[in-house]
Design a protein around this motif. Structure first.
Motif, PDB file in Angstrom:
ATOM      1  N   VAL A 222     -20.455   5.574   4.552  1.00  0.00           N
ATOM      2  CA  VAL A 222     -20.370   3.673   4.914  1.00  0.00           C
ATOM      3  C   VAL A 222     -21.986   3.586   6.394  1.00  0.00           C
ATOM      4  CG1 VAL A 222     -17.966   3.589   5.058  1.00  0.00           C
ATOM      5  CG2 VAL A 222     -19.453   4.769   6.678  1.00  0.00           C
ATOM      6  N   PRO A 223     -22.001   2.695   6.413  1.00  0.00           N
ATOM      7  CA  PRO A 223     -23.385   2.335   7.353  1.00  0.00           C
ATOM      8  C   PRO A 223     -23.399   2.615   8.372  1.00  0.00           C
ATOM      9  CG  PRO A 223     -22.376   0.692   6.547  1.00  0.00           C
ATOM     10  CD  PRO A 223     -21.590   1.346   5.737  1.00  0.00           C
ATOM     11  N   PRO A 230     -12.568  -1.215   5.953  1.00  0.00           N
ATOM     12  CA  PRO A 230     -12.588  -2.623   5.233  1.00  0.00           C
ATOM     13  C   PRO A 230     -11.518  -3.135   3.664  1.00  0.00           C
ATOM     14  CG  PRO A 230     -15.072  -1.297   4.934  1.00  0.00           C
ATOM     15  CD  PRO A 230     -13.447  -0.569   6.039  1.00  0.00           C
ATOM     16  N   ARG A 231     -10.833  -1.260   3.717  1.00  0.00           N
ATOM     17  CA  ARG A 231     -10.105  -1.708   2.700  1.00  0.00           C
ATOM     18  C   ARG A 231      -8.310  -2.362   3.658  1.00  0.00           C
ATOM     19  NH1 ARG A 231      -8.865   4.158   2.464  1.00  0.00           N
ATOM     20  NH2 ARG A 231      -8.568   4.317   5.162  1.00  0.00           N
ATOM     21  N   TYR A 232      -8.292  -2.852   4.638  1.00  0.00           N
ATOM     22  CA  TYR A 232      -7.246  -3.432   5.135  1.00  0.00           C
ATOM     23  C   TYR A 232      -7.912  -5.031   5.607  1.00  0.00           C
ATOM     24  CZ  TYR A 232      -5.839   0.961   4.841  1.00  0.00           C
ATOM     25  OH  TYR A 232      -4.947   2.353   4.672  1.00  0.00           O
ATOM     26  N   PHE A 233      -9.804  -4.505   5.887  1.00  0.00           N
ATOM     27  CA  PHE A 233      -9.383  -6.019   6.812  1.00  0.00           C
ATOM     28  C   PHE A 233     -10.963  -6.795   5.906  1.00  0.00           C
ATOM     29  CE2 PHE A 233      -6.747  -4.352   9.956  1.00  0.00           C
ATOM     30  CZ  PHE A 233      -7.008  -4.499  10.508  1.00  0.00           C
ATOM     31  N   GLU A 234     -11.167  -7.733   5.694  1.00  0.00           N
ATOM     32  CA  GLU A 234     -12.472  -8.976   5.152  1.00  0.00           C
ATOM     33  C   GLU A 234     -13.054  -8.536   6.225  1.00  0.00           C
ATOM     34  OE1 GLU A 234     -11.315 -11.676   2.987  1.00  0.00           O
ATOM     35  OE2 GLU A 234      -9.763 -11.229   1.868  1.00  0.00           O
ATOM     36  N   ASN A 235     -14.593  -8.710   6.177  1.00  0.00           N
ATOM     37  CA  ASN A 235     -15.733  -9.454   6.594  1.00  0.00           C
ATOM     38  C   ASN A 235     -16.078  -8.261   7.632  1.00  0.00           C
ATOM     39  OD1 ASN A 235     -15.940 -11.846   5.643  1.00  0.00           O
ATOM     40  ND2 ASN A 235     -14.294 -12.400   5.870  1.00  0.00           N
ATOM     41  N   ALA A 236     -15.034  -6.291   7.766  1.00  0.00           N
ATOM     42  CA  ALA A 236     -15.788  -5.985   8.795  1.00  0.00           C
ATOM     43  C   ALA A 236     -16.676  -6.101   8.614  1.00  0.00           C
ATOM     44  CB  ALA A 236     -15.019  -4.529   8.291  1.00  0.00           C
ATOM     45  N   SER A 237     -17.164  -5.928  10.180  1.00  0.00           N
ATOM     46  CA  SER A 237     -18.902  -5.184  10.985  1.00  0.00           C
ATOM     47  C   SER A 237     -19.225  -3.950  11.570  1.00  0.00           C
ATOM     48  CB  SER A 237     -18.507  -7.034  12.050  1.00  0.00           C
ATOM     49  OG  SER A 237     -18.514  -8.153  11.879  1.00  0.00           O
ATOM     50  N   ILE A 302      -7.304  -0.973  14.462  1.00  0.00           N
ATOM     51  CA  ILE A 302      -6.974   0.203  13.724  1.00  0.00           C
ATOM     52  C   ILE A 302      -5.706   0.176  12.961  1.00  0.00           C
ATOM     53  CG2 ILE A 302      -6.621   2.170  14.092  1.00  0.00           C
ATOM     54  CD1 ILE A 302      -8.248   2.054  16.927  1.00  0.00           C
ATOM     55  N   VAL A 303      -5.448   0.623  11.919  1.00  0.00           N
ATOM     56  CA  VAL A 303      -4.340   0.149  11.692  1.00  0.00           C
ATOM     57  C   VAL A 303      -3.531   2.045  10.534  1.00  0.00           C
ATOM     58  CG1 VAL A 303      -3.027  -0.191   8.993  1.00  0.00           C
ATOM     59  CG2 VAL A 303      -5.701  -1.665  10.165  1.00  0.00           C
ATOM     60  N   LYS A 304      -2.520   2.287  11.665  1.00  0.00           N
ATOM     61  CA  LYS A 304      -1.682   3.252  10.594  1.00  0.00           C
ATOM     62  C   LYS A 304      -0.306   3.072   9.925  1.00  0.00           C
ATOM     63  CE  LYS A 304      -2.391   6.946  13.504  1.00  0.00           C
ATOM     64  NZ  LYS A 304      -2.503   8.316  14.407  1.00  0.00           N
ATOM     65  N   ARG A 305      -0.838   3.714   8.943  1.00  0.00           N
ATOM     66  CA  ARG A 305       0.482   2.886   7.949  1.00  0.00           C
ATOM     67  C   ARG A 305       1.851   4.598   8.151  1.00  0.00           C
ATOM     68  NH1 ARG A 305       0.030  -1.336   5.233  1.00  0.00           N
ATOM     69  NH2 ARG A 305      -2.267  -1.990   4.788  1.00  0.00           N
ATOM     70  N   ASN A 306       2.981   3.968   6.717  1.00  0.00           N
ATOM     71  CA  ASN A 306       3.909   4.942   7.587  1.00  0.00           C
ATOM     72  C   ASN A 306       4.259   5.637   8.463  1.00  0.00           C
ATOM     73  OD1 ASN A 306       5.718   6.164   5.562  1.00  0.00           O
ATOM     74  ND2 ASN A 306       4.756   7.970   5.292  1.00  0.00           N
ATOM     75  N   GLN A 307       4.374   4.329   9.354  1.00  0.00           N
ATOM     76  CA  GLN A 307       4.893   5.397  10.564  1.00  0.00           C
ATOM     77  C   GLN A 307       6.491   5.322  10.206  1.00  0.00           C
ATOM     78  OE1 GLN A 307       2.225   5.819  13.715  1.00  0.00           O
ATOM     79  NE2 GLN A 307       1.556   6.395  12.032  1.00  0.00           N
ATOM     80  N   LEU A 308       6.839   5.697  11.675  1.00  0.00           N
ATOM     81  CA  LEU A 308       8.571   5.885  12.012  1.00  0.00           C
ATOM     82  C   LEU A 308       9.124   4.772  13.748  1.00  0.00           C
ATOM     83  CD1 LEU A 308      11.344   7.726  10.985  1.00  0.00           C
ATOM     84  CD2 LEU A 308      11.430   7.302  13.009  1.00  0.00           C
ATOM     85  N   LEU A 309      10.288   3.976  13.616  1.00  0.00           N
ATOM     86  CA  LEU A 309       9.898   2.592  14.653  1.00  0.00           C
ATOM     87  C   LEU A 309      11.399   3.126  15.280  1.00  0.00           C
ATOM     88  CD1 LEU A 309       9.424   1.083  17.330  1.00  0.00           C
ATOM     89  CD2 LEU A 309       9.919  -0.309  15.954  1.00  0.00           C
ATOM     90  N   LEU A 310      11.057   4.014  16.243  1.00  0.00           N
ATOM     91  CA  LEU A 310      13.290   5.030  16.464  1.00  0.00           C
ATOM     92  C   LEU A 310      13.291   4.287  18.298  1.00  0.00           C
ATOM     93  CD1 LEU A 310      14.687   7.159  16.567  1.00  0.00           C
ATOM     94  CD2 LEU A 310      12.718   8.994  17.641  1.00  0.00           C
ATOM     95  N   SER A 311      14.188   3.830  17.877  1.00  0.00           N
ATOM     96  CA  SER A 311      15.067   3.609  19.521  1.00  0.00           C
ATOM     97  C   SER A 311      15.970   4.233  19.038  1.00  0.00           C
ATOM     98  CB  SER A 311      14.686   2.101  19.223  1.00  0.00           C
ATOM     99  OG  SER A 311      14.313   1.426  18.579  1.00  0.00           O
ATOM    100  N   LEU A 312      16.199   4.792  20.997  1.00  0.00           N
ATOM    101  CA  LEU A 312      17.286   5.678  21.970  1.00  0.00           C
ATOM    102  C   LEU A 312      17.684   4.536  22.688  1.00  0.00           C
ATOM    103  CD1 LEU A 312      15.264   9.026  21.432  1.00  0.00           C
ATOM    104  CD2 LEU A 312      16.567   8.226  19.961  1.00  0.00           C
TER     105      LEU A 312
END
Length: 418
Positions: A222-223, A230-237, A302-312
């Motif tokens: 990458v530059p 850029p995989r998730y957002f168009e026009n990344a700078s 910043i993107v983090k996929r496949n997370q788990l939201l836990l509520s107690l």
């Protein structure tokens, strides 16, 4: 000295190895130390070998042969003469690997992992060193395990800085191209250790710190560092400049361009880090150094996929107190669940976690005895540094927002795709 790091994508085939030679012709190679990763997806292939080894699978030998074949094809593309000593050198390393598989007695998965996976880096640097010599650039091949000394916490070893400093100060020659392996070290018994996945950047920082290097350059496809994937957002700078502090913040939230541990030793000695393109080495790339937080100043995603939201929540509606939170985090630590967001109220406590090792089922069974447990799987965590209204809208559009948390500089949003 300057320290250059080349990752697996840059040495994935013969063309990549030849391109590293071209980059060195452009950037210079005197007083340079190269830190190099395993070729292409070799680490993944060696992880399959480890799985087959522990499963006592009949596929074990064929999984080793696949890796041999891959490297041999690269050698045949690079060297005209099969009598070149590089063939014997690489064969000797594969013979060592096969000897370990035949004679190891340790049942410790993490120990075995480090002994086996290390051959990816050892072989890639052997090939690269021989090719540079073949092309007329004299090199010194260094076995990093003789330099970077660690404890015996296999797969995530801690560096013994004092011993490492002594080894590097005494034994790294200048005025020559040094080539060594990323990711690896060794413990007091000289068994191989690893510094954590993606630890090659960290290795570069360790050498730079111990050599008082002029700079570190990470060469990527990458530059430079972008403000978004850029995989998730168009026009990344492209970000031209990032301060150490900002880079550490971005790494903390999960930006993958720079390894989190890499920045601390560089910041201590104010050694600049450059992220540049091995495809276009004359482009300026991104510098990480003392100075402006961000240039240009803009939201960073910043993107983090496949997370788990836990509520107690407490079963009897009592408060969730410090001792409860301490117990919960103790479990997360024990079961290697990474916490990426925390939100709490008087009677409930929510966390966004990453379950890399599939341990949540066990943790859930323990927590359910004391708390009411609700969880949502496969959510996405977006972090926006230096957010504004437009940036938030970009993330939230066409998604179901299930949690949002805002601080002065950072917005975090958990979504389910709608």
């Amino acid at each position: 000295m300057r320290v250059f790091k080349f990752g697996g994508a840059s040495v994935k085939d013969a063309a990549g190895i030849k391109n590293v030679y071209s980059v060195l012709q452009t950037a210079g190679y005197e007083d340079v130390l190269l830190v190099v990763s395993a070729m292409g997806k070799t680490t993944n292939a060696l992880e399959l070998v480890i799985k087959n080894y522990f499963d006592k699978s009949p596929e074990l030998q064929s999984s080793v042969q696949e890796i041999k074949k891959y490297h041999n094809e690269i050698l045949l593309d690079l060297f005209e003469d099969e009598k070149n000593e590089v063939f014997a050198a690489v064969n000797a390393q594969f013979a060592e690997l096969e000897y370990f598989l035949a004679h190891n007695k340790s049942p410790n998965y993490n120990f075995v992992y480090d002994q086996i996976v290390s051959y990816g880096e050892l072989i890639s640097t052997t090939v690269l060193s021989h090719f540079m010599n073949f092309m007329g650039i004299k090199t010194q091949w260094l076995d990093v395990r003789n330099f970077v000394k660690t404890d015996s916490n296999y797969r995530d070893a801690e560096v013994d800085w004092e011993l490492t400093q002594q080894n590097i100060s005494k034994n790294v020659k200048r005025k020559i191209l040094n080539i060594t392996q990323g990711f690896l070290g060794s413990d007091e018994n000289n068994f191989t250790t690893t510094l954590g996945r993606e630890g090659s950047d960290y290795t570069a920082a360790i050498f730079a710190y111990c050599l008082n290097a002029e700079s570190v350059t990470i060469w990527k496809d990458v530059p430079g560092v972008m403000n978004a994937d850029p995989r998730y957002f168009e026009n990344a700078s492209l970000l031209n400049q990032i301060s150490y502090r900002e880079a550490i913040e971005l790494a903390f939230y999960g930006a993958t361009v720079i390894h989190p541990k890499t920045l601390q030793p560089l910041q201590k000695k104010e050694i600049p880090l450059y992220v540049k393109s091995f495809i276009n080495p004359l482009l300026p790339g991104t510098s990480v150094s003392k100075g402006a937080t961000l240039e240009p100043y803009m939201p960073c995603f910043i993107v983090k996929r496949n997370q788990l939201l836990l509520s107690l929540s407490s079963i009897d509606f009592s408060f969730i107190m410090e001792e409860h939170i301490s117990e919960i985090f103790g479990l997360f630590h024990e079961y290697k669940l990474k916490v990426n967001l925390i939100q709490n109220s008087a009677i409930s406590f929510s966390v966004c976690i990453e379950d890399k090792f599939d341990n949540f089922k066990d943790v859930n069974a323990i927590l359910s005895k004391k708390f009411k447990v609700d969880f949502t799987e496969h959510v996405t965590l977006y972090t926006i540094r230096h957010f504004d209204e437009k940036a938030a809208h970009t993330v939230e559009e066409n998604k179901t927002v299930i949690l949002k948390q805002v601080s002065t500089e950072t917005m975090q949003i958990i979504t389910q795709e709608s």
